[in-house]
Design a protein around this motif. Sequence first.
Motif, mmCIF file in Angstrom:
data_model
loop_
_atom_site.group_PDB
_atom_site.id
_atom_site.type_symbol
_atom_site.label_atom_id
_atom_site.label_comp_id
_atom_site.label_asym_id
_atom_site.label_seq_id
_atom_site.Cartn_x
_atom_site.Cartn_y
_atom_site.Cartn_z
ATOM 1 N N LEU A 197 0.843 -1.196 0.000
ATOM 2 C CA LEU A 197 0.000 0.000 0.000
ATOM 3 C C LEU A 197 0.881 1.250 0.000
ATOM 4 O O LEU A 197 1.895 1.324 0.689
ATOM 5 C CB LEU A 197 -0.912 0.015 1.228
ATOM 6 N N ALA A 205 -5.511 11.563 3.679
ATOM 7 C CA ALA A 205 -5.571 10.227 4.275
ATOM 8 C C ALA A 205 -6.270 9.195 3.409
ATOM 9 O O ALA A 205 -6.008 8.002 3.529
ATOM 10 C CB ALA A 205 -6.250 10.303 5.643
ATOM 11 N N GLN A 206 -7.174 9.615 2.543
ATOM 12 C CA GLN A 206 -7.922 8.635 1.759
ATOM 13 C C GLN A 206 -7.304 8.369 0.401
ATOM 14 O O GLN A 206 -7.772 7.497 -0.335
ATOM 15 C CB GLN A 206 -9.378 9.087 1.614
ATOM 16 N N VAL A 208 -5.084 6.621 -1.087
ATOM 17 C CA VAL A 208 -4.167 5.485 -1.009
ATOM 18 C C VAL A 208 -4.379 4.575 -2.206
ATOM 19 O O VAL A 208 -5.441 4.588 -2.824
ATOM 20 C CB VAL A 208 -4.342 4.699 0.313
ATOM 21 N N PHE A 209 -3.363 3.811 -2.523
ATOM 22 C CA PHE A 209 -3.415 2.944 -3.701
ATOM 23 C C PHE A 209 -2.340 1.880 -3.548
ATOM 24 O O PHE A 209 -1.346 2.095 -2.859
ATOM 25 C CB PHE A 209 -3.190 3.763 -4.983
ATOM 26 N N PRO A 210 -2.517 0.732 -4.198
ATOM 27 C CA PRO A 210 -1.503 -0.317 -4.076
ATOM 28 C C PRO A 210 -0.552 -0.320 -5.272
ATOM 29 O O PRO A 210 -0.920 0.086 -6.368
ATOM 30 C CB PRO A 210 -2.333 -1.598 -4.096
ATOM 31 N N PHE A 285 -0.020 -0.971 -11.384
ATOM 32 C CA PHE A 285 -0.955 -0.431 -10.400
ATOM 33 C C PHE A 285 -2.330 -1.059 -10.559
ATOM 34 O O PHE A 285 -3.303 -0.611 -9.968
ATOM 35 C CB PHE A 285 -0.980 1.099 -10.484
ATOM 36 N N TYR A 356 -5.479 0.039 -16.589
ATOM 37 C CA TYR A 356 -5.024 1.020 -15.597
ATOM 38 C C TYR A 356 -6.104 1.147 -14.527
ATOM 39 O O TYR A 356 -7.262 0.800 -14.765
ATOM 40 C CB TYR A 356 -4.780 2.378 -16.268
ATOM 41 N N PRO A 357 -5.754 1.616 -13.340
ATOM 42 C CA PRO A 357 -6.767 1.827 -12.297
ATOM 43 C C PRO A 357 -7.578 3.072 -12.620
ATOM 44 O O PRO A 357 -7.015 4.152 -12.792
ATOM 45 C CB PRO A 357 -5.936 2.010 -11.021
ATOM 46 N N LYS A 358 -8.868 2.913 -12.683
ATOM 47 C CA LYS A 358 -9.729 4.064 -12.968
ATOM 48 C C LYS A 358 -9.650 5.086 -11.846
ATOM 49 O O LYS A 358 -9.395 4.753 -10.689
ATOM 50 C CB LYS A 358 -11.173 3.598 -13.129
ATOM 51 N N SER A 361 -11.498 4.833 -8.096
ATOM 52 C CA SER A 361 -12.291 3.626 -8.275
ATOM 53 C C SER A 361 -11.433 2.420 -7.968
ATOM 54 O O SER A 361 -10.215 2.471 -8.071
ATOM 55 C CB SER A 361 -12.777 3.554 -9.730
ATOM 56 N N ALA A 362 -12.082 1.321 -7.581
ATOM 57 C CA ALA A 362 -11.345 0.068 -7.423
ATOM 58 C C ALA A 362 -11.389 -0.742 -8.709
ATOM 59 O O ALA A 362 -10.852 -1.835 -8.779
ATOM 60 C CB ALA A 362 -11.929 -0.740 -6.273
ATOM 61 N N GLU A 363 -12.031 -0.179 -9.736
ATOM 62 C CA GLU A 363 -12.125 -0.877 -11.014
ATOM 63 C C GLU A 363 -10.981 -0.476 -11.945
ATOM 64 O O GLU A 363 -10.353 0.561 -11.758
ATOM 65 C CB GLU A 363 -13.465 -0.572 -11.684
ATOM 66 N N ASN A 364 -10.777 -1.313 -12.944
ATOM 67 C CA ASN A 364 -9.745 -1.033 -13.924
ATOM 68 C C ASN A 364 -10.362 -0.597 -15.238
ATOM 69 O O ASN A 364 -11.428 -1.070 -15.613
ATOM 70 C CB ASN A 364 -8.893 -2.284 -14.153
ATOM 71 N N ARG A 421 -5.797 8.552 -7.700
ATOM 72 C CA ARG A 421 -6.426 9.202 -6.544
ATOM 73 C C ARG A 421 -6.206 10.709 -6.627
ATOM 74 O O ARG A 421 -5.123 11.174 -6.985
ATOM 75 C CB ARG A 421 -5.821 8.702 -5.206
ATOM 76 N N LYS B 248 -6.822 3.916 11.516
ATOM 77 C CA LYS B 248 -7.279 4.786 10.441
ATOM 78 C C LYS B 248 -8.361 4.074 9.647
ATOM 79 O O LYS B 248 -8.250 2.880 9.374
ATOM 80 C CB LYS B 248 -6.088 5.120 9.533
ATOM 81 N N TYR B 253 -11.231 3.513 -0.398
ATOM 82 C CA TYR B 253 -10.285 2.613 -1.035
ATOM 83 C C TYR B 253 -10.946 1.256 -1.233
ATOM 84 O O TYR B 253 -11.750 0.842 -0.391
ATOM 85 C CB TYR B 253 -9.052 2.491 -0.144
ATOM 86 N N GLY B 254 -10.622 0.580 -2.320
ATOM 87 C CA GLY B 254 -11.317 -0.665 -2.580
ATOM 88 C C GLY B 254 -10.481 -1.801 -3.120
ATOM 89 O O GLY B 254 -11.028 -2.767 -3.630
ATOM 90 N N ARG B 255 -9.152 -1.687 -3.013
ATOM 91 C CA ARG B 255 -8.314 -2.798 -3.485
ATOM 92 C C ARG B 255 -7.660 -3.501 -2.291
ATOM 93 O O ARG B 255 -8.133 -3.364 -1.179
ATOM 94 C CB ARG B 255 -7.265 -2.254 -4.468
#
Lengths: 755, 755
Positions: A197, A205-206, A208-210, A285, A356-358, A361-364, A421, B248, B253-255
């Motif tokens: 992450l 704070a929100q 975030v992405f992997p 990503f 790619y990550p939209k 969104s958690a969708e691609n 994000r 937190k 986030y959704g992944r």
Amino acid sequence: MLKLRTRAMAAILTLGMAGVASAEDYTSYVNPFVGTTNFGTTNPGAIVPNGMMSVVPFNVMGSSDNVYDKDARWWSTPYEFNNKFFTGYAHVALSGVGCPELGSLLTMATTGDLEPDYHKYGSAYTEETATPGYYGNRLTKYDIVTEVTATKRSSAERYTFPGGRGNILINLGEGLTNESGATVRRVSPTEIEGSKLLGTFCYNAQAVFPIYFVMRVSKAPSSQGYWKMQRKMEGPEAAWDPDNGKYKLYTKYGRELSGDDIGYWYSYDDLKPGEQVEVRMGVSFVSVANARENLDKEQAGLTFDRIAADAKKIWNDDLGRIRVKGGSDEQKRVFYTGLYHALIHPNVLNDVNGQYPKMESAENGHSTYDRYTVFSLWDTYRNLHQLMTLVYPERQIDMVRSMVDMSKEWGWLPKWELYGRETFTMEGDPSLPVIVDTWRKGLTDFDIDAAYEAMKRSATTPGKDNPMRPDIDLYLEKAYVPLGVYSGDMSGDNSVSHALEYYVADAALAWLAEQRGDTELARTLRQRSLGYKNYYSKESGTLRPKLADGTFLSPFDPRQGENFEVVPGFHEGSAWNYTFFVPHDVDGLVKLMGGKRKFVDRLQMVMDSALYDPANEPDIAYPYLFSRFGGEEWRTQKEVNRLLGKYFTTKPDGIPGNDDTGTMSGWAVFSMIGMYPDCPGEPFYTLTSPVFDEVEIDLPEGRKLTIEADRTLPSDIYIQSMTLGGKPLKKYRISHDELLKGGTLKFNLGQTPKK
Amino acid sequence: MLKLRTRAMAAILTLGMAGVASAEDYTSYVNPFVGTTNFGTTNPGAIVPNGMMSVVPFNVMGSSDNVYDKDARWWSTPYEFNNKFFTGYAHVALSGVGCPELGSLLTMATTGDLEPDYHKYGSAYTEETATPGYYGNRLTKYDIVTEVTATKRSSAERYTFPGGRGNILINLGEGLTNESGATVRRVSPTEIEGSKLLGTFCYNAQAVFPIYFVMRVSKAPSSQGYWKMQRKMEGPEAAWDPDNGKYKLYTKYGRELSGDDIGYWYSYDDLKPGEQVEVRMGVSFVSVANARENLDKEQAGLTFDRIAADAKKIWNDDLGRIRVKGGSDEQKRVFYTGLYHALIHPNVLNDVNGQYPKMESAENGHSTYDRYTVFSLWDTYRNLHQLMTLVYPERQIDMVRSMVDMSKEWGWLPKWELYGRETFTMEGDPSLPVIVDTWRKGLTDFDIDAAYEAMKRSATTPGKDNPMRPDIDLYLEKAYVPLGVYSGDMSGDNSVSHALEYYVADAALAWLAEQRGDTELARTLRQRSLGYKNYYSKESGTLRPKLADGTFLSPFDPRQGENFEVVPGFHEGSAWNYTFFVPHDVDGLVKLMGGKRKFVDRLQMVMDSALYDPANEPDIAYPYLFSRFGGEEWRTQKEVNRLLGKYFTTKPDGIPGNDDTGTMSGWAVFSMIGMYPDCPGEPFYTLTSPVFDEVEIDLPEGRKLTIEADRTLPSDIYIQSMTLGGKPLKKYRISHDELLKGGTLKFNLGQTPKK
């Protein structure tokens, strides 16, 4: 700054040159160490232009031998030139930003007994070498030569061991990011995969992405496994557990392992002297599967040397789109290093398969063009996208497409977008000028309808439903943002800075609205863009925070806000840093100030009295404002020359502050070739004296833009006359079209200011 | 112990009974709260017989209202009857073990504002109800009724809310296990998937394994997200981050999200009064995909009530394989509760598609039979597998197949196997007696060739290559394990315990070797199995640790080692707890002790002087030894009766100590029906007086084993005479074949010991 080169490096340079045939090696002018002190926050890591992958030496943790430690202070870059303690290579890092982020997936090579604690496994280093697409050093503690290079979405690393026991480590617990948590899984004896992450950039704070990765080693190890910092237990349990509160080695486990502070190691029991072990990593990503595909597709069968040579060639091709002659060697180094830094962000986000990550969104999504990310638009809208539009239009059009598609996916254009994000860092609505600027320069192959809808939405949606302009209601009502109403905090309110950005954005949008026949909206927006006049205080001679009741903030010190001091009304600057920032209505500001003479004198006073901050964006176009006035253009030429000489060098501190994802470098690049886009959203350049004698820029369809400067001495910095296509050119601000269609732009330079 | 039942529960009981038709409800005799104090470490959670899934109330953390806290002391069960503070339901737990493990994936329901800290979201509870396959309570803090049930590999949970705001939480950071680290990913608005690391059972640091899960909620929430405990930062970074060192919430986030202390929540803004939200979870030890398939296949379309009714029916069918009449209601409750506890472990490991994690491997196997796990063999080889062989032979054969296949996958038979990892907990070679015992009782449909090879390997491989017998070299050389040589620690060495286990195992293997024509090996093993004589000390009248030079440990106190005190030579016991543990050569020990009289008197002294430990395995067959001697059998009957009455009750402390995955319960079950397998590996039972008047046991192919007892008074505990198939039976130890083929076994009981 280029330190000693290893023999391996010499080989690569030779290889690279073979690829470039007889062309000049522009990469030889690039010094990736520039900007790595003085909070430039660039880094000497390996990357290809606008690549997803960067492989960056990480030397900001683990030892008091380091001057700067990421955990001891606010710190936003994985590398600092004066630091001493190397703890591995970060994979995917940001260049030139002011908040800590990314810089994780830290790979390291060691010898002897396995040690998973970076405080202990880190090493001093020497023989540091960096050229575009390549970085290497020698770890003095281990006598290991480390070298790294990159493709667009993958890394290649080569470790030359002294022999005997050696280890390859990947630390997934640390990194520049303040987010933690990773997972890793052994896939085969030589491959692992996982994710980590990232995010909370500038403490959003929100956001975030992997990041997903697949890593391979070139040789099956003698042993391998995971490590994890064990939760500290108390009492009888602690007494039973020898690993309590320590790094535990998982030697016999081979499935998923997750945690805050984990890693993976490969150990080799019996390496031959000089034996090399290579590490290859693909990232994505979107998914681990895509990381693997990126690695496979971009590296299939390629040796380390070949990848490094390819990277060098790509850089040379990109840098070579602007060919300069004349000027000093130092100036060429400054120039190509600046261009290099301007070609790092935005960077590609989609994988080789187009996914790619939209946005938000958690969708691609699946993209047919190159989807870009890392849009630090409050910075880059000022010159970086204009540089892209001029020299790398195929990239700029994709960047605009990316921005418009973000609005389709999320409803809003980006402000400071980071891997899908919106971080809401800094302020304003900077994507509007970028899109209008691009459109007006003839790059129109994007969905202008959708773009226009999104721009209007941002400029007109009232209330809480508008995340881009948090203070829009009073802005719409009063045409300015009153101090303290939204923030509830008079001391640290950025109200004037917010509004100034909205003015620039609305001015740009007004043009497009007019073009599209929305005359009424165009009129409204134009009117609104002049709201800066509300802030003008005759008393102080500056813009000045204004309260909701229409009175100015008092007492008021227009100098307050230097050095990032928090002040009422202005963000990262003083009133002086913002007062002349009305690029879309300079004439209007002139009138407010009482005419040209007063305006020019006051601006010159700012330049002369250290009220100009060369290290941040709001005032960086100031020097070009002089050229709006006949007979005063010499001041632009003088100031730009002075600033270039003072703040842009080939030393590690050769950028005045955060490079801001290439914006500071962009300023230098434009300035050195004699032109600057002084109003985002308007397709104009203000001219100044180039530092080079000849500049040739490749344009689409084989066309070229040629700029020549006739000078007798290097110190001939003042424009005596100009011609465009052989005809005399009298004005100092010309349109994009004029410039591109006009033929060679020629400057006659001399010692004397032309007043 | 059955507390108040909710109305929902009453409905389930009715449903359940409908399924059982007119048959007796044996589940009504089961009290799952038995063994939940006094370190019995059973739990009242929902499970089906030998099921992978158990859903267990978790009340051992987060509040000083709890008497026992998992982090404040050595603690090995997710539930304690006297604790007060409920923090959710653990998914997959161990029953009756002495080390903390599993008990994670903690689901919880709350009302009001979302709170991710278990110290705060936990609640007191009331109306606690547990029956086989069902558990429920009412959370007093929230007025939520919680109910759980299970299929073999999945859970169903039903939360009845008071209305208004409600939350469903899953905590992946805590659990009984001391391993940490989990990952979770949102799949859809009502589904998440992930994994968590478990293991380090009894601090075997490398015995770790993941559990995979898929969880669904029955209703789409108003909002949802992840939480994670943030790493504590210091200095300026800490000041910027409001979440620093706190939980937190990741709301957008959704992944994937991974970390040491993470969780996921679903929030409902507007529940109706009495509205129910259900949670369903599938688990697997192979993959998330298998967890999902397990959930789908086992729950397709089933309501909570139907799943609970099915679970009850499965239990009733299993419990009803032994039908007892007569005896007190209390005795029936003790009996069926014991049988219930004996049917929890080993439990199924393979998924519905047949996949399972191979032994000591990151690869998966595919099984055509039920692959079992959780083999606490140092315990269960004494009676639990004998119970399985007699009453649940279709399960026992699969358990043996599982053990043999482990040896094929890893090279070695299990000792204390836990989800594909050998934990090396306790000692000896207990799988050998289990396999030989099963084979000798006619369950032979397994790969005896492979089993035999693995057994020989374990019994004969010298040196460091033998992980099962770490001290085999000196054992082979001297026929005993000398004190302190291997451990290097005279004080806590378990040398005598090790050797005693090897003797039993080698005696069992000797029989098989003889059968297979390996006469020489058989002779050697038989000889080796008599090596216990080395330890016999005439001076102390006990077995006694012996040094490498052949001298006994001095000074020596045979009483030392009570209450798990660490002593030289013996593991979890005193010399007295081990001295009579030579079940394969009782006659030999008798000779050493100077004849029957001295043996019997000394054994009786042990029983009378509190030198017998009813709470641990080494001496639990002691009472049956009396029956090896004509005229002394009444002592067995007296002691067994006494021990049953004293230590096995329907109170929460109704098991004398750790249930040891059903072994203590197995002792009670056998003892109450009048027989006990007193020597693992030998197909014999020693008889004693049953507590019931009639016992009917289902055997394969519709056959039955019937045991009858004629008594006038409940206190008629002494056998006066016996018949088998109507013919007088004089001996008190009969073979498995005799018992099964002999017809009704009938006891005439009276008040007077038959001396």
